[in-house]
Design an enzyme around this catalytic site. Structure first.
Site, mmCIF file in Angstrom:
data_model
loop_
_atom_site.group_PDB
_atom_site.id
_atom_site.type_symbol
_atom_site.label_atom_id
_atom_site.label_comp_id
_atom_site.label_asym_id
_atom_site.label_seq_id
_atom_site.Cartn_x
_atom_site.Cartn_y
_atom_site.Cartn_z
ATOM 1 N N GLU A 315 -2.123 -0.556 -2.668
ATOM 2 C CA GLU A 315 -1.251 -1.727 -2.772
ATOM 3 C C GLU A 315 -0.736 -1.904 -4.201
ATOM 4 O OE1 GLU A 315 -0.220 -3.019 -0.045
ATOM 5 O OE2 GLU A 315 -1.641 -1.756 1.037
ATOM 6 N N GLU A 337 5.512 4.288 1.453
ATOM 7 C CA GLU A 337 4.158 4.475 1.960
ATOM 8 C C GLU A 337 3.521 5.806 1.563
ATOM 9 O OE1 GLU A 337 2.606 2.089 2.864
ATOM 10 O OE2 GLU A 337 4.178 0.670 3.377
#
Length: 859
Positions: A315, A337
């Protein structure tokens, strides 16, 4: 008059099309949002007032706004009142635009129970209420009116009115600016006003707010304020875990600041652990939200702690990949991602105590991606033809994450670290607080490195499927006379070859020895032709030749006969845990391809898993054996005996004198989940009454045991209610929902079915728990009846939203009914025209896996 929206009305609304997004992006330049949320109204709705400042490149033109209100009260464009009744589904037309515009929207929005939008949760432990915004793709309009597409970035200013005992978090730094008191519904209604500093330009899907009577811990590192937050009933969990979380956070910041020229650009860094969260975490700048299970309500294994470190680093990497520079459209999802996935594992392995993170990646994460890449729905990492947001949503899968990260490992191996990160830093400098596409990223890498990065991308990022690397070795006596690696696929690979010999096997025996690495070398493999391995020619016969040693590429492997024999005899004795991970993944893949019978895989588990020292490997092997091999690849009559065998393997693991706490915990979970014989089930009852091998069972383990007993018809509703009364936590409520659904009686199945297929009856987590319990029991006749009902009623359920579609199409899918007749009825459902795009993708993947299971069973 306000325009009201009915419950469930938005599910069938049109998704944003790429052509529409391009037109709107050329026309509109969003300057900023001022959002005012009122969280004090109680009940099902909250107040949402939004002022949007935006420019228009063609004055006089028209566009549309995205919003999904429960009731739209007022719309004012440049001082001109518009009719709220003009709202058409989730779109509001805006006409006669000026060069510079100001739009006011006043609405009431509906709280979510599915983790999409502003999710509201009442803690069963103490009655406290918490809310958090999950604005991922297509959910921001459930919270505030906006131009909801990633390339219309803007600043956000947030103001929130909340109950006086709440803490409120947002993307920017916030402070309580005032207290309001009064009477509402006959009770004191103390309220607080919170104001947040403007953010830098970010996309709408990255907005969040987290609020409630939070328990918090604070720190500071390198000038960055840090905060950790949870609901107050989890205060002990947060306090226990805070130091490790802060340690990983500090280490991740330090490593990313070494790799990137741009420092973290979003002020403070809050990490909020929230209930009923659909994802692992969400990279909201300045306020990352995590599923609260990462606080470990029960004791974790080392693998679980390591995965949390990976998620924290993942994150944080998004603060640059995704937040600072954002994809222009969802077909470049991998730019978010894949990079975060790669850096999450790399940083955890390099800069935290969890140095074995790549082992977990190899034995757990890659299987998710390999499975996705072998289905009919596979797609390139850099997906093409993603023309709608609905299509983009289904590509949040193992290809975007695990395969993308593996491709980046290959790219780094090819370019080298220096060129790779120099290109990344150039990319950040060019597109800071803006948007970019794949071609622009590749341009930066190519210019810095001087390599044909575009050509590499065509073969790695624009193709789908998994290549296979097969060893072919010829011998004359005990000497290698020929050796080559034969590729089947379309990509180049840089791979390691590990050469092992057996030592300490006893009197020259090849059985039971310890495989020791004699040599390792790397080769470049080009598609379409065998790669000679001259280093092996003339060398003595090896006990084990391991292609993809080091797990640097994305490819299936096939061993020679000698090597597979060594795996069966000595796998657990390999010193390198990553090599063991590669080989266990290889065995799993052989089973799925019907090249290794399930019974032989169980033999391998029985022989080698009790000696495995890494809990990540143990967890991965036990999970596959229980949820796929036993539950789907074996005939129903074979499953109890196989489960009993697996349970005994777990007991042997737990009894090892050198087994650490994490290994014992993984083994205990496996023993509970696979209890099958009367003796094993009686042991569960004894553990519930007197404690397990290491003391009283945690809430997680206790409910796992209760669910297992429920599925066998050995407890009833009265017992479930008594257990829930003794522990009213949210985890216990989820366990009770699964146990009730697992009860075998027709009445229990009917009650569970009613809840599953009634909109709004269950929150997202309770829906998952109920779905997971349903097929664990029931007579053959009862299960056949519900299979027919399932495929008849499933299409309508897809209109309840993407999250519900994922649960009912995935967790509730009858995967254990691996029979041709189930495939037939499933295929008829899949061929229907009424499925939503999200549900169609979930169902297609499940049907693909079901066909594979049938092939394995009939082999």
């Amino acid at each position: 008059m306000p325009t009201a929206a009915r419950e469930g009305e938005h599910a069938g609304m049109p998704a944003l099309q790429r052509t529409e997004a391009r037109i709107r992006a050329r026309l509109v330049q969003v300057r900023g949002y001022r959002i005012d949320l009122d969280l004090t109204r109680g009940g099902e709705v909250f107040g949402s007032s939004t002022v949007i400042r935006f420019g228009c490149t063609e004055p006089g033109a028209a566009t549309f706004l995205d919003l999904r209100p429960a009731a739209l009260h007022r719309v004012v464009l440049n001082g001109r009142e518009l009719d709220p009744a003009e709202l058409d589904g989730n779109r509001l037309a805006l006409t006669g635009l000026a060069a510079e515009n100001e739009l006011l929207i006043e609405a009431e929005m509906r709280y979510s129970r599915t983790g999409e939008g502003l999710h509201r949760f009442t803690d069963p432990a103490d009655g406290a209420v918490y809310v958090y915004a999950a604005c991922g793709p297509d959910s921001a309009p459930r919270v505030f009116a906006c131009f909801d597409q990633p390339d219309l970035k803007a600043t956000f200013e947030l103001t929130v009115t909340a109950p006086a005992d709440w803490t409120v978090l947002g993307n920017g730094s916030g402070e309580r600016t005032g207290e309001l008191t009064g009477e509402r519904a006959g009770e004191p209604a103390g309220e607080s006003r919170w104001e947040f500093a403007p953010t830098p330009p970010v996309s709408t899907y990255l907005f969040t707010v987290v609020a409630g009577p939070l328990h918090s811990r604070y720190a500071e590192h390198d000038g960055i304020p840090l905060g950790l937050h949870s609901r107050r009933s989890l205060a002990a969990d947060l306090d226990r875990e805070a130091e490790e979380i802060f340690e990983v956070t500090r280490a991740s910041f330090d490593r990313l600041h070494q790799l990137f020229d741009e420092r973290y650009p979003f002020g403070g860094y809050d990490q909020a652990f929230v209930p009923e969260f659909n994802w692992g975490a969400m990279e909201n700048p300045g306020c990352v939200t995590f599923r609260e299970e990462l606080l470990f309500h029960s004791a974790p294994t080392e693998a679980e702690r390591g995965f949390r470190a990976v998620v924290i680093a993942h994150e944080m990497a998004h603060m640059w990949f995704g937040d600072l520079v954002t994809m222009r459209w969802w077909d470049d999802l991998w730019l978010n991602e894949s990079f975060a996935e790669y850096l999450g594992y790399r940083i955890a392995a390099e800069s935290t105590p969890f140095t074995g993170s790549w082992t977990s990646f190899g034995v757990k994460r890659k299987g998710w991606g390999y499975d996705a890449d072998q289905r009919a729905t596979t797609h390139p990492i850099a997906a093409t033809g993603v023309e709608s947001l609905a299509e983009a949503m289904v590509n949040f899968d193992g290809i975007a994450y695990a395969k993308g990260a593996s491709a980046l490992r290959q790219l780094v191996a090819w370019l080298g670290d220096e060129s790779f990160f120099a290109g990344i830093n150039e990319h950040f400098a060019r597109h800071r607080f803006g948007n970019a596409e794949l071609a622009e990223f590749l341009d930066a890498l190519a210019e810095v490195s001087g390599r044909d990065v575009h050509g590499w991308a065509e073969r790695w990022l624009r193709t789908s499927g998994v290549d296979t690397l097969r060893l072919s070795v010829g011998y004359q006596g005990e000497q290698v006379v020929s050796a080559e690696l034969v590729p089947d696929g379309t990509r180049p690979h840089r791979v390691g070859i590990g050469v092992y010999e057996l030592r300490d096997g006893g009197e020259g025996s090849r059985e039971g020895g310890v495989p020791v690495l004699r040599e390792r070398f790397e080769v470049e493999v080009e598609p379409g032709r065998p790669t000679p391995l001259p280093k092996l020619v003339g060398a003595p016969r090896a006990a084990l030749l391991l292609p993809n040693h080091g797990d640097l590429t994305w490819a299936r492997i096939r061993l020679d006969e000698d090597s597979w024999r060594t795996v069966g005899q000595s796998l657990s004795r390999l010193e390198d845990p990553l090599a063991r991970a590669v080989l266990w993944e290889n065995a799993r893949d052989l089973v799925r391809d019907a090249e290794l019978p399930p019974a032989r895989y169980l033999d391998l588990v029985e022989a080698q898993l009790p000696g495995e020292p890494v809990d990540a490997v143990v967890e991965a092997v036990l999970t596959f054996a229980r949820t796929k091999l036993i539950a789907a690849y074996l005939a129903p009559e074979e499953r109890p005996a196989a489960g009993a065998r697996l349970g005994e393997v777990c007991r042997r693991l737990s009894a090892r004198p050198d087994a650490g706490d994490g290994l014992r915990l993984a083994a205990l979970r496996g023993a509970i989940d696979n209890a099958a014989t009367p003796e094993q089930l009686a042991e569960l009852e004894a553990w519930l009454a007197d404690g397990g091998p290491s003391g009283p069972l945690s809430t997680e383990l206790r409910w796992s045991a209760l669910v297992r007993l429920a599925a066998e018809g050995l407890l009833d509703e009265r017992r479930i209610a008594a257990e829930l009364a003794a522990d009213p936590s949210s985890s216990a409520h989820e366990g009770a929902a699964q146990a009730r659904s697992a009860l075998p009686s027709p009445e229990a199945k009917a009650a569970a079915w009613q809840q599953l297929f009634t909109e709004g009856a269950l929150s997202n987590y309770l829906l998952v728990a109920t779905a997971q319990g349903f097929w664990q029991s029931g007579s053959e006749r009862l299960q056949q009846e519900y299979i027919q009902r399932y495929f008849a009623e499933l299409p309508a359920a897809g209109r309840r939203g993407d999250m519900v579609a994922r649960v009912l199409g995935g967790a509730l899918f009858p995967a254990g009914r691996s029979e041709p007749q189930t495939v037939q009825v499933a295929e008829r459902c899949l061929a229907g025209e009424e499925l939503t795009p999200g549900l169609r993708r979930v169902l297609a993947d499940q049907v693909d896996d079901l066909r594979r299971a049938v092939r394995v069973r009939v082999r």
